[in-house]
Design a protein around this motif. Structure first.
Motif, PDB file in Angstrom:
ATOM      1  N   ALA A  66       0.825  -1.210   0.000  1.00  0.00           N
ATOM      2  CA  ALA A  66       0.000   0.000   0.000  1.00  0.00           C
ATOM      3  C   ALA A  66       0.854   1.252   0.000  1.00  0.00           C
ATOM      4  O   ALA A  66       0.466   2.289  -0.526  1.00  0.00           O
ATOM      5  N   ALA A  67       2.036   1.165   0.601  1.00  0.00           N
ATOM      6  CA  ALA A  67       2.928   2.322   0.651  1.00  0.00           C
ATOM      7  C   ALA A  67       3.714   2.496  -0.631  1.00  0.00           C
ATOM      8  O   ALA A  67       4.279   3.554  -0.873  1.00  0.00           O
ATOM      9  N   LYS A  68       3.727   1.485  -1.467  1.00  0.00           N
ATOM     10  CA  LYS A  68       4.585   1.537  -2.644  1.00  0.00           C
ATOM     11  C   LYS A  68       3.810   1.635  -3.946  1.00  0.00           C
ATOM     12  O   LYS A  68       4.395   1.675  -5.019  1.00  0.00           O
ATOM     13  N   THR A  69       2.487   1.624  -3.887  1.00  0.00           N
ATOM     14  CA  THR A  69       1.701   1.635  -5.107  1.00  0.00           C
ATOM     15  C   THR A  69       0.987   2.952  -5.297  1.00  0.00           C
ATOM     16  O   THR A  69       1.111   3.882  -4.530  1.00  0.00           O
ATOM     17  N   GLY A  70       0.182   2.986  -6.356  1.00  0.00           N
ATOM     18  CA  GLY A  70      -0.602   4.176  -6.621  1.00  0.00           C
ATOM     19  C   GLY A  70       0.155   5.199  -7.440  1.00  0.00           C
ATOM     20  O   GLY A  70       1.289   5.000  -7.828  1.00  0.00           O
ATOM     21  N   GLY A  71      -0.510   6.307  -7.735  1.00  0.00           N
ATOM     22  CA  GLY A  71       0.100   7.354  -8.528  1.00  0.00           C
ATOM     23  C   GLY A  71      -0.103   8.706  -7.891  1.00  0.00           C
ATOM     24  O   GLY A  71      -1.186   9.266  -7.962  1.00  0.00           O
ATOM     25  N   CYS A  72       0.919   9.228  -7.253  1.00  0.00           N
ATOM     26  CA  CYS A  72       0.783  10.476  -6.509  1.00  0.00           C
ATOM     27  C   CYS A  72       2.086  11.256  -6.488  1.00  0.00           C
ATOM     28  O   CYS A  72       3.151  10.735  -6.814  1.00  0.00           O
ATOM     29  N   PHE A  73       1.964  12.519  -6.057  1.00  0.00           N
ATOM     30  CA  PHE A  73       3.103  13.368  -5.727  1.00  0.00           C
ATOM     31  C   PHE A  73       3.100  13.590  -4.213  1.00  0.00           C
ATOM     32  O   PHE A  73       2.043  13.515  -3.575  1.00  0.00           O
ATOM     33  N   PRO A  74       4.257  13.893  -3.628  1.00  0.00           N
ATOM     34  CA  PRO A  74       4.255  14.238  -2.201  1.00  0.00           C
ATOM     35  C   PRO A  74       3.579  15.585  -1.990  1.00  0.00           C
ATOM     36  O   PRO A  74       3.499  16.416  -2.908  1.00  0.00           O
ATOM     37  N   GLY A  75       3.109  15.829  -0.780  1.00  0.00           N
ATOM     38  CA  GLY A  75       2.380  17.053  -0.495  1.00  0.00           C
ATOM     39  C   GLY A  75       3.195  18.315  -0.665  1.00  0.00           C
ATOM     40  O   GLY A  75       2.651  19.391  -0.937  1.00  0.00           O
ATOM     41  N   ASN A  76       4.521  18.228  -0.506  1.00  0.00           N
ATOM     42  CA  ASN A  76       5.348  19.423  -0.619  1.00  0.00           C
ATOM     43  C   ASN A  76       5.786  19.702  -2.048  1.00  0.00           C
ATOM     44  O   ASN A  76       6.538  20.656  -2.297  1.00  0.00           O
ATOM     45  N   ALA A  77       5.345  18.893  -3.020  1.00  0.00           N
ATOM     46  CA  ALA A  77       5.607  19.203  -4.424  1.00  0.00           C
ATOM     47  C   ALA A  77       4.903  20.512  -4.759  1.00  0.00           C
ATOM     48  O   ALA A  77       3.836  20.816  -4.217  1.00  0.00           O
ATOM     49  N   SER A  78       5.490  21.300  -5.643  1.00  0.00           N
ATOM     50  CA  SER A  78       4.918  22.621  -5.921  1.00  0.00           C
ATOM     51  C   SER A  78       4.526  22.790  -7.378  1.00  0.00           C
ATOM     52  O   SER A  78       5.104  22.170  -8.277  1.00  0.00           O
ATOM     53  N   VAL A  79       3.521  23.641  -7.586  1.00  0.00           N
ATOM     54  CA  VAL A  79       3.066  24.008  -8.929  1.00  0.00           C
ATOM     55  C   VAL A  79       3.044  25.527  -9.026  1.00  0.00           C
ATOM     56  O   VAL A  79       2.951  26.229  -8.016  1.00  0.00           O
ATOM     57  N   LEU A  80       3.131  26.033 -10.253  1.00  0.00           N
ATOM     58  CA  LEU A  80       3.097  27.485 -10.473  1.00  0.00           C
ATOM     59  C   LEU A  80       1.677  27.917 -10.780  1.00  0.00           C
ATOM     60  O   LEU A  80       1.016  27.349 -11.656  1.00  0.00           O
ATOM     61  N   MET A  81       1.202  28.945 -10.056  1.00  0.00           N
ATOM     62  CA  MET A  81      -0.147  29.467 -10.255  1.00  0.00           C
ATOM     63  C   MET A  81      -0.150  30.542 -11.334  1.00  0.00           C
ATOM     64  O   MET A  81       0.887  31.115 -11.676  1.00  0.00           O
ATOM     65  N   GLU A  82      -1.327  30.842 -11.856  1.00  0.00           N
ATOM     66  CA  GLU A  82      -1.450  31.835 -12.924  1.00  0.00           C
ATOM     67  C   GLU A  82      -1.042  33.231 -12.464  1.00  0.00           C
ATOM     68  O   GLU A  82      -0.574  34.036 -13.262  1.00  0.00           O
ATOM     69  N   ASP A  83      -1.174  33.495 -11.158  1.00  0.00           N
ATOM     70  CA  ASP A  83      -0.797  34.810 -10.647  1.00  0.00           C
ATOM     71  C   ASP A  83       0.695  34.898 -10.307  1.00  0.00           C
ATOM     72  O   ASP A  83       1.150  35.898  -9.757  1.00  0.00           O
ATOM     73  N   GLY A  84       1.456  33.854 -10.621  1.00  0.00           N
ATOM     74  CA  GLY A  84       2.898  33.876 -10.416  1.00  0.00           C
ATOM     75  C   GLY A  84       3.359  33.270  -9.103  1.00  0.00           C
ATOM     76  O   GLY A  84       4.568  33.109  -8.890  1.00  0.00           O
ATOM     77  N   ARG A  85       2.437  32.951  -8.203  1.00  0.00           N
ATOM     78  CA  ARG A  85       2.808  32.333  -6.929  1.00  0.00           C
ATOM     79  C   ARG A  85       3.055  30.840  -7.125  1.00  0.00           C
ATOM     80  O   ARG A  85       2.529  30.223  -8.041  1.00  0.00           O
ATOM     81  N   ARG A  86       3.874  30.272  -6.245  1.00  0.00           N
ATOM     82  CA  ARG A  86       4.040  28.821  -6.210  1.00  0.00           C
ATOM     83  C   ARG A  86       3.180  28.279  -5.072  1.00  0.00           C
ATOM     84  O   ARG A  86       3.032  28.919  -4.037  1.00  0.00           O
ATOM     85  N   LYS A  87       2.625  27.107  -5.281  1.00  0.00           N
ATOM     86  CA  LYS A  87       1.713  26.541  -4.289  1.00  0.00           C
ATOM     87  C   LYS A  87       1.991  25.058  -4.131  1.00  0.00           C
ATOM     88  O   LYS A  87       2.299  24.351  -5.112  1.00  0.00           O
ATOM     89  N   ARG A  88       1.908  24.583  -2.895  1.00  0.00           N
ATOM     90  CA  ARG A  88       2.058  23.153  -2.644  1.00  0.00           C
ATOM     91  C   ARG A  88       0.873  22.402  -3.236  1.00  0.00           C
ATOM     92  O   ARG A  88      -0.267  22.883  -3.190  1.00  0.00           O
TER      93      ARG A  88
END
Length: 410
Positions: A195-217
């Protein structure tokens, strides 16, 4: 206002889309993210070769040994007898020990038995060693836990053993070793750790860029957020966050860490998650294809996005990290840029275009409900629609479409 009819729309449309034989392109470039599946020519393993090419008791293979199981141990009940008539068990001790194994080992062995009969009509799979209760192996051998088997073919034709090893890899064993001229050694991960090794996910601290220029977890995404991704033409755009296909803040997962140097990037995602790669340096987005994170190799190229645009970046390092929290966000485009690297929103099934097509009803459903004041769900665990599609896919598609570790256990 509640839109009750949307649930029926999702169910009916999702089922019909899974039956669609074509895998449509989704992403920048003509063929980006999709490919026509062809029958692959299987290559036999060489003597002393093992797959994956890491030590057996590491995270990338079958994992460390836990504890020796004896008949008097509480864990003995975890071992399940295998009475498959298509498998011959040598059982030298006449105790039935070779038939005892974990559920995961049993599942992979049964799958292999079918492949053997298909490959060589009239030949069956033969197990020479299974669970060991007599101390015949090294101290931390996985044979003591029912997680390893030594195998041959029933005709004991050694010229078949290289291909037998390849079939074992295809059947989903977590580590396969052409150990000796007399047998192939196969092992699996612990049922406790799957269960700990399967599935398809990113860790919670991964970041994405928002349209307003901010980065968000990733863990902080909210309804209405617009995150950076890449469209069909290879253009950097911003796409609406729809919902989480999987969300578990407390889950401890093992992530593949993919690293590049020029430019420096570090992407963490679970083994069954899809990411876009190219085998050679290329500026053509259409040359990138979706593959499982566990299939990425050093020397391949990721599709990275930065202030100066997008470009390929060579993978220089791959390692494993165990972190708490797992999140799988879905966007309207079906892709998103995480930590500066383009990745798919999908996992478990080896077909980004097919998955994007199958999730069209869900995207439409959330789009419609948002008009009436609804929004992205923040439920914990695997989204019900993801679970439904996975189960339908298992019925309608061949096993080669799926990651051998399957879907996350919620």
């Amino acid at each position: 206002m509640r839109v009750h009819w949307s649930v029926s729309l999702v169910l009916v449309s999702g089922c019909s889309l899974l039956l669609w034989p074509a895998v449509m392109s989704c992403g920048p470039g003509r063929g980006y993210g999709s490919r026509r599946r062809q029958n692959r020519k299987l290559t036999p393993l060489s003597y002393k070769q093992f797959i994956p090419s890491v030590p057996e008791k590491t995270l990338g293979a079958s994992g460390k040994s836990e504890s020796k199981i004896t008949r008097n141990a509480s864990r003995f009940k975890e071992l399940i007898p295998n009475y498959n008539p298509d498998i011959i068990f040598k059982d030298e001790e006449k105790s039935g020990a070779d038939r005892l194994m974990t559920q995961r080992c049993k599942d992979k062995l049964n799958a292999l038995a079918i492949s053997v009969m298909n490959q060589w009509p009239g030949v069956r799979l033969r197990v020479t060693e299974g669970w060991d209760e007599d101390g015949h192996h090294s101290v931390e051998s996985l044979h003591y836990e029912g997680r390893a088997v030594d195998i041959t073919t029933s005709d004991r034709d050694r010229s078949k053993y290289g291909m037998l090893a390849r079939l074992a890899v295809e059947a989903g064993f977590d580590w396969v070793y052409y150990e000796s001229k007399a047998h192939i050694h196969c092992s699996v991960k612990s049922d406790h750790s799957m269960a700990a090794k399967t599935g398809g996910c990113f860790p919670g601290n991964a970041s994405v860029l928002m349209e307003d220029g901010r980065r968000k977890r990733v863990s902080d995404l909210q309804p209405g957020d617009r995150v950076q991704t890449v469209d069909h033409g290879g253009n950097v755009v911003f796409s609406s966050f729809v919902t989480f296909l999987d969300r578990d803040p407390r889950a401890v997962k093992v992530f593949h860490q993919l690293e590049t140097l020029e430019p420096p990037r570090r992407l963490l995602l679970t083994a069954a998650h899809l990411v876009f790669v190219a085998d050679n340096f290329t500026s053509d987005p259409g040359k990138f294809r979706a593959t499982f994170a566990s299939n990425v190799r050093v020397g391949q190229y990721l599709y990275v996005v930065g202030h100066s645009g997008h470009r390929p970046a060579r993978v220089t390092g791959i390692s494993m990290r165990e972190l708490e929290g797992a999140y799988a966000p879905l966007t309207q485009h079906g892709t998103l840029v995480v930590n500066g690297v383009l990745a798919s929103c999908f996992a478990a099934i080896d077909g980004h275009g097919l998955a994007h097509l199958a999730f069209a009803p869900l995207r439409l459903c959330y789009q419609l409900t948002s008009i009436f004041g609804g929004g992205a769900s923040r439920q914990e665990g695997v989204h019900w629609y993801s679970w439904l599609l996975y189960q339908l896919g298992r019925l309608l598609l061949s096993a080669e479409y799926f990651h051998p570790w399957g879907m996350a256990q919620s």
